[in-house]
Write a protein that holds these residues in place. Structure first.
Motif, PDB file in Angstrom:
ATOM      1  N   ASN A  44     -10.360  -1.733  12.618  1.00 40.90           N
ATOM      2  CA  ASN A  44     -10.134  -2.074  11.217  1.00 40.90           C
ATOM      3  C   ASN A  44      -8.634  -2.379  11.091  1.00 40.90           C
ATOM      4  O   ASN A  44      -7.836  -1.500  10.838  1.00 40.90           O
ATOM      5  CB  ASN A  44     -10.545  -0.911  10.319  1.00 40.90           C
TER       6      ASN A  44
ATOM      7  N   ASP B 210      -7.287   5.373  -3.882  1.00 46.36           N
ATOM      8  CA  ASP B 210      -7.755   4.347  -2.942  1.00 46.36           C
ATOM      9  C   ASP B 210      -7.061   3.015  -3.241  1.00 46.36           C
ATOM     10  O   ASP B 210      -6.811   2.678  -4.398  1.00 46.36           O
ATOM     11  CB  ASP B 210      -9.280   4.173  -3.060  1.00 46.36           C
TER      12      ASP B 210
ATOM     13  N   ARG C 167      -6.771  -3.950  -5.102  1.00 47.78           N
ATOM     14  CA  ARG C 167      -7.563  -3.122  -6.025  1.00 47.78           C
ATOM     15  C   ARG C 167      -7.113  -1.676  -5.863  1.00 47.78           C
ATOM     16  O   ARG C 167      -7.178  -1.110  -4.769  1.00 47.78           O
ATOM     17  CB  ARG C 167      -9.055  -3.250  -5.725  1.00 47.78           C
TER      18      ARG C 167
ATOM     19  N   GLU D 295       0.826  -1.214   0.000  1.00 49.74           N
ATOM     20  CA  GLU D 295       0.000   0.000   0.000  1.00 49.74           C
ATOM     21  C   GLU D 295       0.853   1.255   0.000  1.00 49.74           C
ATOM     22  O   GLU D 295       0.588   2.209  -0.734  1.00 49.74           O
ATOM     23  CB  GLU D 295      -0.864   0.022   1.264  1.00 49.74           C
TER      24      GLU D 295
ATOM     25  N   ARG E 208      -6.028   0.743  10.292  1.00 42.83           N
ATOM     26  CA  ARG E 208      -6.712   1.376   9.162  1.00 42.83           C
ATOM     27  C   ARG E 208      -7.672   2.490   9.582  1.00 42.83           C
ATOM     28  O   ARG E 208      -8.150   3.238   8.734  1.00 42.83           O
ATOM     29  CB  ARG E 208      -7.462   0.320   8.345  1.00 42.83           C
TER      30      ARG E 208
ATOM     31  N   GLU F 252      -7.372  -1.073  -1.967  1.00 40.45           N
ATOM     32  CA  GLU F 252      -8.119  -2.055  -1.164  1.00 40.45           C
ATOM     33  C   GLU F 252      -7.409  -3.403  -1.256  1.00 40.45           C
ATOM     34  O   GLU F 252      -7.107  -3.892  -2.350  1.00 40.45           O
ATOM     35  CB  GLU F 252      -9.548  -2.171  -1.717  1.00 40.45           C
TER      36      GLU F 252
ATOM     37  N   ASP G  42      -7.590  -7.324  -0.742  1.00 37.93           N
ATOM     38  CA  ASP G  42      -8.546  -8.427  -0.605  1.00 37.93           C
ATOM     39  C   ASP G  42      -7.748  -9.702  -0.310  1.00 37.93           C
ATOM     40  O   ASP G  42      -7.193 -10.325  -1.213  1.00 37.93           O
ATOM     41  CB  ASP G  42      -9.353  -8.568  -1.899  1.00 37.93           C
TER      42      ASP G  42
END
Lengths: 105, 314
Positions: B54, A53, A64, A42, B72, A55, A57
């Motif tokens: 999170n 953004d 993503r 990230e 998060r 994400e 998974d």
């Protein structure tokens, strides 16, 4: 006349919205369950210009990535970011709805 | 015929030696084993409200409070020891908080994204950020020595670095590899009873112990502490957090095995416990130990805090 004009405006707005849609990419990377790894990926993808953004998974082992309008994430950029984080890019694809449509497995 | 018998004899001895080594390395031969711990209390769920998490990635405790790194959600949440939410802070400065440490009236929070150690008061007031003079690269854990200097597991820099409170580098243990003193994404540091320190050598699946002067003492985790992972006693599958009890025992979060392992100060296996994760993620990622031996853990996949006590202890 008013109805036709409204229809034309609606179509125009829809087209602009479609053109302004964010670009999304799906990167296949194994070993994402540990945050020491996932956060590392990230952190590096966040440095790519236009990323809005990210994400992770864990279930599908994919990352993503969403970029703002007009910005792109090339396969080379993705590969480099994932490599710097200590991983190997397993697959690269532009998400459905994004511009382009290249796939690489 | 006699030659064949001789070779069969040698083979049998070799197999016996191999089995003995595997049994020993697997922790089966161990006179110090303790009964397991049991889950005494837990709280939390996924979300961004109070007592919701999170990705919880760090935990630290005082005599009456539990601090949780809620990665998060970019914040630290504080609870009393019954699980009642007290406060949250850090939202304006935190990127990804990881394995924290408390020393005196200060909370030290390594920030994986911002490459600094944030310092807060225990009430949540921000004091400052400590940056290493040569730069940190995703610090995953921190421990504070009695003299106020910091030992940082500088995860992506593949090192443990000793810093003054102003960020000057006093010493650095560098090197990628599986040899003594080498690292493979170190994730956390804990101060040993003798003033030395232990390192959770994350992807080397082992613990490394250093003396008060920084000299390498030993490593353990799987056969010969040589980056061989597995689910057996004393083996690891990514060591993500480490803490030392008041009696000098060592506790290690063994993330991909969903457990915490407890060892003597010299690395002999004592016991293991944890919550098996449901779903694709894993559970026990971070831990802290109370003065009475109660263990507090951050369950990553479960987004909850867990309190563990030796079985049978009230």
């Amino acid at each position: 006349m008013f109805t036709r004009l409204s229809l034309l405006l609606a179509v125009l707005m829809f087209s602009i919205a479609a053109l302004a849609a964010d670009n999304q990419y799906v990167l296949g990377v194994d070993g994402l369950a540990c945050p020491f790894c996932a956060f590392g990926i990230e952190k590096r993808l966040n440095k790519v210009d236009g990323v809005t953004d990210i994400e992770i998974d864990i279930g599908d082992s994919v990352v993503r990535v969403t970029l703002q309008e007009g910005k792109t994430l090339t396969e080379e950029q993705a590969r480099q970011a994932v490599k710097e984080a200590g991983f190997t890019l397993r697959s690269y694809a532009e998400a459905e709805g994004g511009s382009g449509g290249r796939d690489s497995q | 015929m006699l030659k064949l018998g001789k070779w069969l004899g040698y083979s049998a001895v070799a197999i016996l030696i191999l089995v003995a080594i595997l049994v020993w390395a697997g922790g089966a031969v161990n006179w110090n084993q303790e009964p397991p711990y049991e889950l005494a209390q837990h709280w939390g769920e996924k979300g961004n409200g109070p007592a919701q998490f999170n990705d919880s990635t760090g935990i630290a405790i005082t005599a009456d409070a539990v601090f949780v790194a809620d990665a998060r959600n970019n914040r630290i949440q504080v609870f009393d020891k019954q699980g009642t939410f007290k406060r949250a802070f850090g939202n304006k400065v935190l990127g990804r908080p990881m394995n924290m440490a408390i020393a005196g009236d200060r909370l030290y929070v390594p920030d994986y994204f911002k490459d600094v150690i944030h310092v807060f008061t225990l009430d949540g007031e921000y004091r400052r950020a400590i940056a290493a003079e040569d730069g940190l690269n995703s610090p995953g854990g921190v421990a504070i020595r009695a003299n106020g200097t910091l030992l940082v597991a500088d995860t992506y820099a593949q090192r443990v670095v000793h810093l003054t409170p102003d960020g000057n580098v006093l010493k650095s243990w560098n090197g990628t590899g599986i040899g003594a003193g080498d690292f493979n994404y170190p994730t956390d540091v804990a101060i040993a009873a003798d003033g030395g320190f232990y390192v959770a050598d994350g992807y080397n699946d082992r613990v490394q112990q250093f003396g008060p002067a920084g000299e390498f003492i030993r490593k353990w985790g799987g056969p010969f502490g040589a980056n061989i992972f597995g689910p057996f006693k004393g083996w690891f599958a990514t060591a993500t957090s480490i803490a030392v009890g008041a009696d000098g025992t060592v506790y290690v979060a063994d993330f991909y095995n969903d457990r915490i392992q407890k060892f003597t100060a010299e690395g002999s296996f004592l016991t293991a416990f944890g919550t098996l994760a449901q779903g694709p993620g894993h559970s026990e990622i971070a831990l802290a130990v109370d003065a009475d031996g109660t263990v507090w853990s951050a369950n990553f996949a479960g987004n909850r805090v867990e309190m563990w006590r030796p079985a049978g202890k009230p």
